[in-house]
Design an enzyme around this catalytic site. Structure first.
Site, PDB file in Angstrom:
ATOM      1  N   GLN A  59     -19.123  22.262  12.119  1.00  0.00           N
ATOM      2  CA  GLN A  59     -18.050  21.717  12.957  1.00  0.00           C
ATOM      3  C   GLN A  59     -17.251  22.836  13.616  1.00  0.00           C
ATOM      4  OE1 GLN A  59     -18.208  18.167  13.579  1.00  0.00           O
ATOM      5  NE2 GLN A  59     -20.054  19.024  12.679  1.00  0.00           N
TER       6      GLN A  59
ATOM      7  N   HIS B 132     -18.183  23.788  17.221  1.00  0.00           N
ATOM      8  CA  HIS B 132     -17.888  22.911  18.359  1.00  0.00           C
ATOM      9  C   HIS B 132     -16.803  23.483  19.260  1.00  0.00           C
ATOM     10  CE1 HIS B 132     -20.217  19.271  17.865  1.00  0.00           C
ATOM     11  NE2 HIS B 132     -19.919  19.210  16.584  1.00  0.00           N
TER      12      HIS B 132
ATOM     13  N   GLU C 213     -11.605  13.781  10.195  1.00  0.00           N
ATOM     14  CA  GLU C 213     -12.605  13.045  10.973  1.00  0.00           C
ATOM     15  C   GLU C 213     -13.851  12.809  10.100  1.00  0.00           C
ATOM     16  OE1 GLU C 213     -14.446  15.349  14.026  1.00  0.00           O
ATOM     17  OE2 GLU C 213     -15.384  13.610  14.954  1.00  0.00           O
ATOM     18  N   HIS C 214     -14.378  13.895   9.517  1.00  0.00           N
ATOM     19  CA  HIS C 214     -15.530  13.771   8.608  1.00  0.00           C
ATOM     20  C   HIS C 214     -15.125  14.244   7.226  1.00  0.00           C
ATOM     21  CE1 HIS C 214     -17.300  14.939  12.597  1.00  0.00           C
ATOM     22  NE2 HIS C 214     -17.961  13.818  12.379  1.00  0.00           N
TER      23      HIS C 214
ATOM     24  N   ASP D 198     -24.223  13.082  12.987  1.00  0.00           N
ATOM     25  CA  ASP D 198     -23.990  13.361  14.407  1.00  0.00           C
ATOM     26  C   ASP D 198     -25.120  12.825  15.273  1.00  0.00           C
ATOM     27  OD1 ASP D 198     -21.608  14.643  14.100  1.00  0.00           O
ATOM     28  OD2 ASP D 198     -22.412  16.680  14.213  1.00  0.00           O
TER      29      ASP D 198
ATOM     30  N   HIS E 190      10.601 -25.800  27.251  1.00  0.00           N
ATOM     31  CA  HIS E 190       9.494 -25.903  26.300  1.00  0.00           C
ATOM     32  C   HIS E 190       9.517 -27.286  25.642  1.00  0.00           C
ATOM     33  CE1 HIS E 190       9.476 -21.587  26.776  1.00  0.00           C
ATOM     34  NE2 HIS E 190       8.428 -21.447  25.983  1.00  0.00           N
TER      35      HIS E 190
HETATM   36  N1  LIG Z   1     -13.993  13.539  17.615  1.00  0.00           N
HETATM   37  C1  LIG Z   1     -15.198  13.278  18.025  1.00  0.00           C
HETATM   38  O1  LIG Z   1     -15.690  12.171  17.850  1.00  0.00           O
HETATM   39  C2  LIG Z   1     -16.014  14.335  18.757  1.00  0.00           C
HETATM   40  C3  LIG Z   1     -17.378  14.132  19.052  1.00  0.00           C
HETATM   41  C4  LIG Z   1     -18.064  15.107  19.791  1.00  0.00           C
HETATM   42  C5  LIG Z   1     -17.389  16.231  20.228  1.00  0.00           C
HETATM   43  N2  LIG Z   1     -16.063  16.388  19.916  1.00  0.00           N
HETATM   44  C6  LIG Z   1     -15.267  17.477  20.426  1.00  0.00           C
HETATM   45  O2  LIG Z   1     -15.391  17.439  21.843  1.00  0.00           O
HETATM   46  C7  LIG Z   1     -15.019  18.692  22.347  1.00  0.00           C
HETATM   47  C8  LIG Z   1     -15.965  19.158  23.421  1.00  0.00           C
HETATM   48  O3  LIG Z   1     -15.277  20.171  24.097  1.00  0.00           O
HETATM   49  P1  LIG Z   1     -15.887  20.978  25.281  1.00  0.00           P
HETATM   50  O4  LIG Z   1     -14.848  21.932  25.732  1.00  0.00           O
HETATM   51  O5  LIG Z   1     -17.212  21.477  24.878  1.00  0.00           O
HETATM   52  O6  LIG Z   1     -16.181  19.877  26.416  1.00  0.00           O
HETATM   53  P2  LIG Z   1     -15.203  18.871  27.186  1.00  0.00           P
HETATM   54  O7  LIG Z   1     -16.071  18.176  28.161  1.00  0.00           O
HETATM   55  O8  LIG Z   1     -14.436  18.036  26.228  1.00  0.00           O
HETATM   56  O9  LIG Z   1     -14.164  19.787  27.937  1.00  0.00           O
HETATM   57  C9  LIG Z   1     -14.514  20.552  29.055  1.00  0.00           C
HETATM   58  C10 LIG Z   1     -13.471  20.320  30.121  1.00  0.00           C
HETATM   59  O10 LIG Z   1     -12.193  20.766  29.661  1.00  0.00           O
HETATM   60  C11 LIG Z   1     -11.404  21.107  30.736  1.00  0.00           C
HETATM   61  N3  LIG Z   1     -10.738  22.395  30.510  1.00  0.00           N
HETATM   62  C12 LIG Z   1     -11.243  23.497  29.913  1.00  0.00           C
HETATM   63  N4  LIG Z   1     -10.325  24.501  29.947  1.00  0.00           N
HETATM   64  C13 LIG Z   1      -9.245  24.020  30.596  1.00  0.00           C
HETATM   65  C14 LIG Z   1      -7.980  24.554  30.948  1.00  0.00           C
HETATM   66  N5  LIG Z   1      -7.646  25.805  30.628  1.00  0.00           N
HETATM   67  N6  LIG Z   1      -7.090  23.760  31.600  1.00  0.00           N
HETATM   68  C15 LIG Z   1      -7.406  22.477  31.899  1.00  0.00           C
HETATM   69  N7  LIG Z   1      -8.597  21.917  31.598  1.00  0.00           N
HETATM   70  C16 LIG Z   1      -9.498  22.671  30.948  1.00  0.00           C
HETATM   71  C17 LIG Z   1     -12.281  21.227  31.941  1.00  0.00           C
HETATM   72  O11 LIG Z   1     -12.014  20.170  32.791  1.00  0.00           O
HETATM   73  C18 LIG Z   1     -13.698  21.086  31.400  1.00  0.00           C
HETATM   74  O12 LIG Z   1     -14.512  20.344  32.270  1.00  0.00           O
HETATM   75  C19 LIG Z   1     -14.947  19.646  21.158  1.00  0.00           C
HETATM   76  O13 LIG Z   1     -13.595  19.808  20.804  1.00  0.00           O
HETATM   77  C20 LIG Z   1     -15.677  18.875  20.071  1.00  0.00           C
HETATM   78  O14 LIG Z   1     -15.227  19.267  18.801  1.00  0.00           O
HETATM   79  C21 LIG Z   1     -15.386  15.465  19.204  1.00  0.00           C
HETATM   80  N1  LIG Z   2     -19.629  16.419  15.226  1.00  0.00           N
HETATM   81  C1  LIG Z   2     -19.266  15.826  16.492  1.00  0.00           C
HETATM   82  C2  LIG Z   2     -18.118  14.868  16.233  1.00  0.00           C
HETATM   83  O1  LIG Z   2     -16.991  15.549  15.836  1.00  0.00           O
HETATM   84  C3  LIG Z   2     -20.381  15.068  17.159  1.00  0.00           C
HETATM   85  C4  LIG Z   2     -21.546  15.885  17.582  1.00  0.00           C
HETATM   86  C5  LIG Z   2     -22.382  15.668  18.637  1.00  0.00           C
HETATM   87  N2  LIG Z   2     -23.312  16.642  18.635  1.00  0.00           N
HETATM   88  C6  LIG Z   2     -23.105  17.399  17.611  1.00  0.00           C
HETATM   89  N3  LIG Z   2     -22.010  16.967  16.955  1.00  0.00           N
HETATM   90 ZN   LIG Z   3     -21.103  17.984  15.350  1.00  0.00          ZN
END
Ligand SMILES: NC(=O)c1ccc[n+]([C@@H]2O[C@H](COP(=O)([O-])OP(=O)(O)OC[C@H]3O[C@@H](n4cnc5c(N)ncnc54)[C@H](O)[C@@H]3O)[C@@H](O)[C@H]2O)c1
Ligand SMILES: N[C@H](CO)Cc1c[nH]c[nH+]1
Ligand SMILES: [Zn+2]
Length: 429
Positions: free
Chosen positions: A256, A259, A325-326, A359, A418
């Site tokens: 995690q 990510h 979350e997990h 996942d 009413h």
């Molecule tokens: N909770 C859940 O169920 C779950 C599941 C899968 C992934 N996630 C999380 O999703 C997230 C994915 O993040 P990511 O960054 O790879 O993709 P993302 O698509 O969430 O974010 C990318 C976007 O963030 C914006 N951004 C980046 N820097 C910025 C800045 N300085 N100012 C304004 N906007 C900005 C941009 O628009 C960019 O397109 C991770 O935090 C991951 O842990 C959570």
């Molecule tokens: N662990 C993420 C949810 O927090 C989901 C994900 C997608 N691909 C890999 N991981």
């Molecule tokens: Zn994951």
């Protein structure tokens, strides 16, 4: 409750613990300001703002608003480009996720009473917006997790936003039958789907996970549209005893951390030896030559914690307080702890139930509440894509059975029109 971390700091109260795990208010405020600004710009300037942000944040230069849309042919081509093993893995995942979610289908019902029919009609949402992250990694699995429950619920139209999506994400969108895909990410994608632009369709509900910008944007547009939950930067909390394999625990924590720099990985253990081994393996073995080292190291340094507790009851209390979350429980008898767990997005029991299986392939949804919101939110599910309307039919006979109580309560409320609605009907007998 006594909690000691690896640096021998002691935490006496939940308040001390929360200070440690919570991102500082100031940090959040900075993101909030940026997000509000982006939403305002998209509301005012529409497609023009989307094109500008896409260049600024995703380094993709678009020459016209039409290029915000990814055509059906591009989706099909992406799918055709995949090798057979990847296609098959995605198909198996989609089938498993769909069949898990079929158990969540809620049926309409009608209750028959003397002179009355009273019930509930379940209606799928018309048009939903799926957010699929794409900043620091590609998430074809999240297309499946978003789209499968929507399909099972009977949603008419699925719109999807993802920043600079790669062929895997596009292929998954094709496989899942997503209707329209936009190459837009972050807060600007959420604003576009909430308010609509010349090119982006306005939706009724936005679901899906994302980074802090996405999570805060969803919070900000709630009310204009519905949202699923605050599914922000990933979190894992492992409860482990001396029977746990330190390498497996360390790998799961790292899974995690990779990510996002803001992801949180926490071990709560009754074994000091395990705590020391996990820390050593993480920093001296796994992080070395790790492709995503930079992200994972920042995440572990800032939001990674190892707590040593006296017993497993205390471990459960800490976990409930953090509401991760997990949650993984890797102990001699994991099922013994299940009834003590009150707050967690997903609970993984036993050493083979590793989080990454969840996942990708098991079936339960991986879009889960973060930031302690598992205290009041649930995994994404079919229930997120339906709404309910009450159904009411009353005959003359039914009317006569209850009208006097309605008149009585109307009088108590001082709502005379009413009462009148009931009286005019009563007089007609
Ligand atoms: N909770 C859940 O169920 C779950 C599941 C899968 C992934 N996630 C999380 O999703 C997230 C994915 O993040 P990511 O960054 O790879 O993709 P993302 O698509 O969430 O974010 C990318 C976007 O963030 C914006 N951004 C980046 N820097 C910025 C800045 N300085 N100012 C304004 N906007 C900005 C941009 O628009 C960019 O397109 C991770 O935090 C991951 O842990 C959570
Ligand atoms: N662990 C993420 C949810 O927090 C989901 C994900 C997608 N691909 C890999 N991981
Ligand atoms: Zn994951």
């Amino acid at each position: 409750m006594r909690i000691v971390d690896l640096r021998n700091r002691e935490y006496q109260t939940n308040e001390e613990l929360i200070k440690l795990i919570k991102r500082s208010e100031m940090e959040i405020e900075q993101y909030e300001t940026a997000v509000k600004d982006i939403i305002k710009n998209v509301k005012e300037k529409g497609d023009e703002a989307l094109i500008d942000y896409t260049e600024l944040f995703d380094k993709v230069k678009l020459s016209s608003p039409e290029e915000l849309v990814i055509t059906f042919d591009e989706l099909e081509k992406a799918y055709d480009q995949l090798d057979d093993d990847t296609k098959w893995a995605l198909e198996v995942a989609l089938e498993r996720v769909k069949s898990f979610h079929e158990a969540q289908i809620e049926r309409s019902y009608l209750l028959e009473e003397e002179g009355m029919l009273l019930g509930q009609k379940v209606i799928p949402m018309e048009r939903v917006g799926l957010y699929v992250p794409g900043g620091k990694a590609a998430y074809p699995s999240t297309v499946i997790m978003n789209a499968a429950p929507a399909k099972v619920a009977g949603v008419k139209e699925m719109v999807m936003c993802s920043p600079n999506p790669n062929k895997y994400t596009l292929a998954a969108a094709f496989l899942c039958g997503v209707d329209t895909v936009y190459r837009i990410g972050g807060a600007q994608a959420i604003a576009a789907m909430a308010y609509g632009t010349e090119t982006v369709k306005k939706v009724d509900k936005i679901v899906g996970p994302g980074n802090i910008f996405v999570a805060l944007a969803k919070k900000n547009v709630y009310g204009i549209v519905d949202i699923d939950s605050i599914a922000g930067p990933s979190e894992i909390l492992v409860i482990a005893d001396e029977t746990a394999n330190p390498e497996w625990v360390a790998a799961d924590l790292l899974s995690q951390a990779e990510h996002d720099e803001l992801a949180a990985s926490i071990l709560v253990t009754t074994s000091e030896d395990l705590a020391i081994d996990v820390k050593n393996i993480l920093y001296n073995v796994l992080l070395k030559d790790f492709e995503r080292e930079e992200i994972a190291r920042k995440s572990l340094d800032n939001y990674g914690h190892i707590f040593i507790v006296d017993d497993l009851d205390t471990a459960c209390e800490v976990s409930n307080f953090i509401a991760p979350e997990h949650l993984e429980i890797i102990t001699k008898s994991p099922f013994d702890l299940l009834e003590k767990i009150k707050h967690a997005g997903a609970i993984f029991l036993g050493e083979y139930s590793t989080e990454p299986l969840g996942d990708y392939i098991l079936g339960p949804n991986h879009v889960l509440p973060t930031g302690r919101s598992a205290r009041f939110s649930s995994p994404l599910g079919v229930y997120d894509f339906i709404k309910r309307s009450s159904i009411i039919y009353v005959s003359r006979e039914g009317f006569d059975r209850v009208e006097k109580y309605a008149r009585q309560i109307a009088t108590a409320e001082g709502l005379y029109a009413h009462r009148l609605s009931v009286e005019v009907r009563k007089r007609s007998s």
